[in-house]
Motif scaffolding. Structure first.
Motif, PDB file in Angstrom:
ATOM      1  N   VAL A   1       0.668  -1.258   0.094  1.00  0.00           N
ATOM      2  CA  VAL A   1      -0.083  -0.079  -0.131  1.00  0.00           C
ATOM      3  C   VAL A   1       0.988   1.585   0.249  1.00  0.00           C
ATOM      4  O   VAL A   1       0.252   2.689  -0.095  1.00  0.00           O
TER       5      VAL A   1
ATOM      6  N   ARG B   1      -0.188  -4.481   4.244  1.00  0.00           N
ATOM      7  CA  ARG B   1      -1.749  -4.498   4.286  1.00  0.00           C
ATOM      8  C   ARG B   1      -2.310  -6.170   4.587  1.00  0.00           C
ATOM      9  O   ARG B   1      -2.047  -6.741   3.260  1.00  0.00           O
TER      10      ARG B   1
ATOM     11  N   ARG C   1      -6.826   1.655  -3.056  1.00  0.00           N
ATOM     12  CA  ARG C   1      -7.135   1.829  -1.751  1.00  0.00           C
ATOM     13  C   ARG C   1      -8.362   2.684  -1.146  1.00  0.00           C
ATOM     14  O   ARG C   1      -8.512   2.472  -0.051  1.00  0.00           O
TER      15      ARG C   1
END
Length: 181
Positions: A103, A117, A175
């Motif tokens: 991320v 993540r 995201r």
């Protein structure tokens, strides 16, 4: 009371006469049943011979149990490449590589860290030398857009081979959609 007595005697005599008449009407049925039963003789087959029980002795205790899943033994490998099975596992080795997502990146001093993540929405800092994924994957390079790693895969014969894999940086749209869920 004298009037009730003759009436009771009359009812008793009628009942006896009625019962006597019923028994005579079925005489032909009794004769027919007796004739049919003369030739009928039941015959039973003899009981089958019982074979004695022959016990089976199970002697394959040293062989693998066919009802339990077998795991490939990594120590039987003939290849020069083998994973270090004695080292302590890192937290990201509990997840398949496909379930992890890069991320972002950050720099501390001269070291670049990748932010990874997990499916549990936890974020970890990764640098070269860290392990991730379930195939003994060690991080070789961290760039702005991807993490490069080498994984060790075992084939059916028990030999280990090396495979290169990458974990790409996710786009900002993906995201932000993941945070809305």
């Amino acid at each position: 009371m004298k009037a009730a007595w003759p009436r009771a005697a009359f009812i008793a005599a009628a009942a006896v006469a009625l019962l006597a008449g019923c028994s005579e009407g079925h005489q032909d049925l009794k004769v027919w049943m007796a004739e049919q039963g003369k030739g009928a003789r039941g015959k039973l087959d003899p009981l089958p011979q019982i074979k004695p029980y022959d016990p089976f002795a199970y002697n394959a205790f040293d062989m693998p149990d066919p009802f339990k899943p077998r795991k490939i033994e990594p120590t039987k490998s003939n290849s020069a490449i083998t994973p270090d099975l004695t080292r302590r596992k890192e937290p990201l080795e509990a997840y398949p590589l496909e379930s992890l997502s890069m991320v972002g990146t950050m720099e501390k001093g001269k070291t670049t860290y990748a932010l990874v993540r997990t499916p549990d929405k936890d974020v970890y800092q990764i640098r070269p030398g860290n392990y991730l994924g379930q195939n003994f994957g060690v991080v070789t390079t961290v760039d702005e857009g991807e993490i490069k790693l080498k994984e060790l895969i075992q084939d059916g014969a028990g030999d280990w081979s090396e495979r290169s894999s990458t974990l790409q940086l996710q786009a900002a749209d993906a995201r932000s959609q993941g945070n809305r869920r």
